[in-house]
Design a protein around this motif. Sequence first.
Motif: not given
Length: 264
Positions: A40-48
């Motif tokens: 879910r965090a990646i869907e919200l734009g998590l990078v790194g």
Amino acid sequence: MTSLAYLDQAADAYDCLAPYYDEFTHGYAHEEWIAAIEHRAIELGLVGQRALDIACGTGKSTAPLLTRGYSVVACDISSGMIREARRKFPARPDAFVVADMRDLPPLGEFDLVLCVDDALNYLLSEDELRDTFAGVAEAMSPAGVFVFDLNSLATYRSAFSEVMVREGEGLLFAWRGEGTALLAPGENAEATLEVFAERDDGLWERRTSRHVQRHHPPELVREALLEAGLECRAVAGQLPGAQLEDDADENRHIKLVYFAQHAA
Ligand SMILES: C[S@@+](CC[C@H](N)C(=O)[O-])C[C@H]1O[C@@H](n2cnc3c(N)ncnc32)[C@H](O)[C@@H]1O
């Protein structure tokens, strides 16, 4: 505010429980849980891949981050829990530090900040929540994602008002929830966990771990986030077994899992 201004009831509770915590939480699905959170965090734009695991305990929430390739710093207020974590991850003793989340020291800049499994419920006032969120905001990278959970009303009205006994190898846990099925939003709930552990000489040792938690209503959580310059992007409802659903419901889910980022 310095941490000295706060009562460290959580540190006492977990210093006492630390050697038995993993056995007490045996069966928790942290791998699946952190995977669902990361998704879910990646869907919200998590990078790194820089992660901070706040209130890491014995490292059960840290381990899935390490296996997923994150470079992790982890902290907890309980020196006993940190000692257990360092023992379990001997190759990474420096990754685990004793720190109070209400007064976070500079630990670096992080893409993902995690604070999971009841930890924020040990903060017994909105001021403490605000101080914690302010420290997290400082530690987050510009696009960073902060994920935390809070116990739902349903949990306080059930687990925190029930008695539970569990037996392990040379261990017996007796949980006595002292709450009520009528707990109102924003109220505190208390529970006592008695741990009976068999010693090498065959005698049994008893330890008493007191847990005082606060239910934090979602609207106040969102306000506290905003005051720290953070914005709630999503709230998922958690079912037993690490399953996350979109429609967070205080009366049906055991936890509400919040996803926040710096406010636009
Ligand atoms: C239920 S454990 C969860 C540990 C770990 N995150 C996990 O998923 O297994 C809650 C943890 O929150 C920690 N904690 C409570 N208040 C804290 C505070 N003010 N600062 C840092 N850690 C805190 C406790 O010491 C305990 O280790």
